[in-house]
Design a protein around this motif. Structure first.
Motif, PDB file in Angstrom:
ATOM      1  N   VAL A   1       2.612  -6.681  -9.074  1.00 28.59           N
ATOM      2  CA  VAL A   1       1.880  -6.415  -7.970  1.00 28.59           C
ATOM      3  C   VAL A   1       0.731  -5.359  -8.203  1.00 28.59           C
ATOM      4  O   VAL A   1       0.981  -4.327  -8.842  1.00 28.59           O
ATOM      5  N   GLU A   2      -0.445  -5.664  -7.675  1.00 27.24           N
ATOM      6  CA  GLU A   2      -1.660  -4.822  -8.323  1.00 27.24           C
ATOM      7  C   GLU A   2      -2.231  -4.151  -6.829  1.00 27.24           C
ATOM      8  O   GLU A   2      -2.397  -4.627  -5.832  1.00 27.24           O
ATOM      9  N   ASN A   3      -2.302  -2.694  -7.129  1.00 22.95           N
ATOM     10  CA  ASN A   3      -3.370  -2.047  -6.312  1.00 22.95           C
ATOM     11  C   ASN A   3      -3.011  -2.109  -4.966  1.00 22.95           C
ATOM     12  O   ASN A   3      -3.608  -2.305  -4.161  1.00 22.95           O
ATOM     13  N   VAL A   4      -1.627  -1.382  -4.505  1.00 27.55           N
ATOM     14  CA  VAL A   4      -1.285  -1.664  -3.234  1.00 27.55           C
ATOM     15  C   VAL A   4      -1.762  -0.019  -2.680  1.00 27.55           C
ATOM     16  O   VAL A   4      -1.623   0.933  -3.146  1.00 27.55           O
ATOM     17  N   ASN A   5      -2.543  -0.063  -1.436  1.00 24.07           N
ATOM     18  CA  ASN A   5      -2.655   1.242  -0.699  1.00 24.07           C
ATOM     19  C   ASN A   5      -2.310   0.887   0.532  1.00 24.07           C
ATOM     20  O   ASN A   5      -2.668  -0.101   1.224  1.00 24.07           O
ATOM     21  N   VAL A   6      -1.317   1.667   1.346  1.00 23.73           N
ATOM     22  CA  VAL A   6      -0.932   1.478   2.548  1.00 23.73           C
ATOM     23  C   VAL A   6      -0.401   2.708   3.256  1.00 23.73           C
ATOM     24  O   VAL A   6       0.268   3.521   2.599  1.00 23.73           O
ATOM     25  N   VAL A   7      -0.585   2.859   4.666  1.00 19.04           N
ATOM     26  CA  VAL A   7       0.054   4.130   5.095  1.00 19.04           C
ATOM     27  C   VAL A   7       0.998   3.629   6.254  1.00 19.04           C
ATOM     28  O   VAL A   7       0.785   2.576   7.052  1.00 19.04           O
ATOM     29  N   ILE A   8       2.223   4.015   6.301  1.00 16.50           N
ATOM     30  CA  ILE A   8       3.196   3.673   7.287  1.00 16.50           C
ATOM     31  C   ILE A   8       3.833   4.813   8.155  1.00 16.50           C
ATOM     32  O   ILE A   8       3.998   5.705   7.565  1.00 16.50           O
ATOM     33  N   GLU A   9       3.565   4.571   9.228  1.00 19.03           N
ATOM     34  CA  GLU A   9       3.826   5.660  10.417  1.00 19.03           C
ATOM     35  C   GLU A   9       5.244   6.101  10.585  1.00 19.03           C
ATOM     36  O   GLU A   9       6.131   5.024  10.645  1.00 19.03           O
ATOM     37  N   PRO A  10       5.715   7.206  10.847  1.00 25.00           N
ATOM     38  CA  PRO A  10       7.041   7.498  11.093  1.00 25.00           C
ATOM     39  C   PRO A  10       7.625   6.624  12.431  1.00 25.00           C
ATOM     40  O   PRO A  10       6.914   6.492  13.400  1.00 25.00           O
ATOM     41  N   ARG A  11       8.882   6.232  12.437  1.00 25.02           N
ATOM     42  CA  ARG A  11       9.639   5.539  13.406  1.00 25.02           C
ATOM     43  C   ARG A  11       8.775   4.195  13.708  1.00 25.02           C
ATOM     44  O   ARG A  11       8.397   3.926  15.113  1.00 25.02           O
ATOM     45  N   SER A  12       8.337   3.389  12.967  1.00 28.67           N
ATOM     46  CA  SER A  12       7.605   2.200  13.167  1.00 28.67           C
ATOM     47  C   SER A  12       8.588   1.475  12.296  1.00 28.67           C
ATOM     48  O   SER A  12       9.130   1.464  11.386  1.00 28.67           O
ATOM     49  N   VAL A  13       8.471   0.035  12.657  1.00 28.18           N
ATOM     50  CA  VAL A  13       8.858  -1.002  11.689  1.00 28.18           C
ATOM     51  C   VAL A  13       7.755  -1.950  11.373  1.00 28.18           C
ATOM     52  O   VAL A  13       6.991  -2.493  12.063  1.00 28.18           O
ATOM     53  N   THR A  14       7.662  -1.960  10.045  1.00 26.66           N
ATOM     54  CA  THR A  14       6.684  -2.646   9.357  1.00 26.66           C
ATOM     55  C   THR A  14       7.302  -4.086   8.552  1.00 26.66           C
ATOM     56  O   THR A  14       8.280  -3.941   8.004  1.00 26.66           O
ATOM     57  N   ALA A  15       6.747  -5.402   9.075  1.00 24.64           N
ATOM     58  CA  ALA A  15       7.301  -6.228   8.212  1.00 24.64           C
ATOM     59  C   ALA A  15       6.190  -6.757   7.243  1.00 24.64           C
ATOM     60  O   ALA A  15       5.159  -6.689   7.156  1.00 24.64           O
ATOM     61  N   LEU A  16       6.965  -7.306   6.070  1.00 24.29           N
ATOM     62  CA  LEU A  16       6.130  -7.874   4.806  1.00 24.29           C
ATOM     63  C   LEU A  16       6.680  -9.310   4.908  1.00 24.29           C
ATOM     64  O   LEU A  16       7.645  -9.573   4.805  1.00 24.29           O
ATOM     65  N   ILE A  17       5.410  -9.881   4.903  1.00 23.48           N
ATOM     66  CA  ILE A  17       5.712 -11.593   4.604  1.00 23.48           C
ATOM     67  C   ILE A  17       4.765 -11.938   3.662  1.00 23.48           C
ATOM     68  O   ILE A  17       3.891 -11.229   3.055  1.00 23.48           O
ATOM     69  N   GLY A  18       4.830 -13.163   3.129  1.00 29.71           N
ATOM     70  CA  GLY A  18       3.965 -13.796   2.258  1.00 29.71           C
ATOM     71  C   GLY A  18       4.944 -14.883   1.189  1.00 29.71           C
ATOM     72  O   GLY A  18       6.082 -14.798   1.358  1.00 29.71           O
ATOM     73  N   PRO A  19       4.126 -15.755   0.792  1.00 32.31           N
ATOM     74  CA  PRO A  19       4.912 -16.708  -0.048  1.00 32.31           C
ATOM     75  C   PRO A  19       5.954 -16.112  -1.176  1.00 32.31           C
ATOM     76  O   PRO A  19       5.756 -15.004  -1.651  1.00 32.31           O
ATOM     77  N   SER A  20       6.762 -16.916  -1.687  1.00 31.08           N
ATOM     78  CA  SER A  20       7.695 -16.402  -2.504  1.00 31.08           C
ATOM     79  C   SER A  20       7.068 -16.181  -3.791  1.00 31.08           C
ATOM     80  O   SER A  20       6.323 -16.932  -4.122  1.00 31.08           O
TER      81      SER A  20
END
Ligand SMILES: Nc1ncnc2c1ncn2[C@@H]1O[C@H](COP(=O)(O)OP(=O)(O)O)[C@@H](O)[C@H]1O
Ligand SMILES: [Mg+2]
Length: 259
Positions: A20-39
Motif C-alpha cells: 500500500v503506497e502513500n496513504v494520507n487521510v484524516v478521520i474525525e471522531p465518532r464517525s463511520v468510515t467505510a473502505l471499499i475497493g477490489p480484492s
C-alpha cells in the motif's frame, strides 16, 4: 480536540513488497468510515496498520505516521499492546474463545490487559458491553453458557462486546458481516450506527450497499495491476462518493464498470 485518526505518508510493506503506497487521510471522531475497493488492493493491510497488527506478520512493516487522538502510534517507545487496547478490531469470521462462557468472552480482553476487576464491576461491565453490542436481551439468562452456542450473528456481536469492553477509542472492522446472513447483517449495521455515538469506526466492506448504509465517509482503494501497490484513490462524504465522485476510477468501480 485532535482528530481521531491522522495518517501521513504511510507506506506498508510485506518484506520488499510495497503493498500500500502513500496513504494520507484524516478521520474525525465518532464517525463511520467505510473502505471499499477490489480484492487485493490493501484494505485489510491498511486497516491492520491502524492498530499495529500488521507488524505481527514476519517481515511486515509500515513507514510513515499514524496518529490516534494525537499520539503517533509508530513513535519510539509506544507499546503496541496499549495501542491495540485503544484501537480494537473485529474480524470477518466471528472468533469467540470456544471454551469460554459468554461472560468470560466479554471479559477476555480486559483480563488480557491485566486489569484486576471485582465481581460486581465485572458483572456491570459484562452487562454494559453486551447492551452496547445489542446482545444483552438475547443472552442475559445464559451468561455462563459457551459463546460457541450462539448463532453466527450473535457470536459476532459477542466479539464486538469483547472489543468495546476495554473501552477503545477506535474500532476497526474487517468485513464483519461477510460470514453472516442478511438479518444478522442488518443487526450489525444497526449496531454500528449506534456505536458511533461513542467510538470512531473504520469498516472494510466489499458490499457497496453496506458502505452507503452505515458510513459517513467512504474511501476507495484501487490497484493498478498485480504486483503494484494499492492506493487510496479518493475519500469523501459517502453520499458524494456514491453520487458524484471526483475520480474516474471511483466512478467506474461504484457503477460496476470495473476491470
Ligand atoms: N501475510 C501476507 N504476506 C504477504 N503478502 C500479503 C499478506 N497479506 C496480504 N498480502 C498482499 O498484500 C496485498 C493486499 O492484500 P489485502 O490487504 O489482503 O487486500 P484486501 O483486503 O483489499 O483484499 C495483496 O497483494 C496481498 O497478496
Ligand atoms: Mg481484506
Amino acid at each position: 480536540m485532535p482528530q481521531a485518526i491522522t495518517v501521513e505518508d504511510l507506506n506498508i510493506y510485506y518484506g520488499d513488497f510495497l503493498a500500500v503506497e502513500n496513504v494520507n487521510v484524516v478521520i474525525e471522531p465518532r464517525s463511520v468510515t467505510a473502505l471499499i475497493g477490489p480484492s487485493g488492493c490493501g484494505k485489510s493491510t491498511f486497516l491492520r496498520t491502524l492498530n499495529r497488527m500488521h507488524e505481527v506478520i514476519p517481515g511486515a512493516r509500515a513507514e510513515g505516521t499514524v496518529e490516534i487522538e494525537g499520539q503517533n502510534i509508530y513513535a519510539a517507545g509506544v507499546d503496541p499492546v496499549n495501542v491495540r487496547r485503544r484501537v480494537g478490531m473485529v474480524f470477518q469470521k466471528p472468533n469467540p474463545f470456544p471454551t469460554m462462557s459468554i461472560r468470560d468472552n466479554v471479559l477476555a480482553g480486559v483480563k488480557l490487559n491485566n486489569k484486576r476487576i471485582s465481581k460486581s464491576d465485572a458483572d456491570a461491565l459484562v452487562e454494559k458491553s453486551l447492551k452496547g453490542a445489542n446482545l444483552w436481551n438475547e443472552v442475559k439468562d445464559r451468561l455462563d453458557k459457551p459463546g460457541m452456542g450462539l448463532s453466527g450473528g450473535q457470536q459476532q456481536r459477542l466479539c464486538i462486546a469483547r472489543t468495546i469492553a476495554v473501552r477503545p477509542e477506535v474500532v476497526l472492522m474487517d468485513e464483519p458481516c461477510s460470514a453472516l446472513d442478511p438479518i444478522s447483517t442488518l443487526a450489525i449495521e444497526d449496531l454500528i450506527h449506534e456505536m458511533k455515538e461513542e467510538f470512531t469506526i473504520v469498516i472494510v466492506t466489499h458490499n457497496m450497499q453496506q458502505a452507503s448504509r452505515v458510513s459517513d465517509r467512504t474511501g476507495f482503494f484501487n490497484i493498478a495491476g498485480t504486483g503494484k501497490p494499492g492506493k487510496l484513490i479518493e475519500i469523501d462524504d459517502t453520499e458524494k462518493m456514491f453520487t458524484n465522485p471526483a475520480n474516474k476510477q471511483t466512478e467506474d468501480y461504484i457503477s460496476g464498470r470495473f476491470g
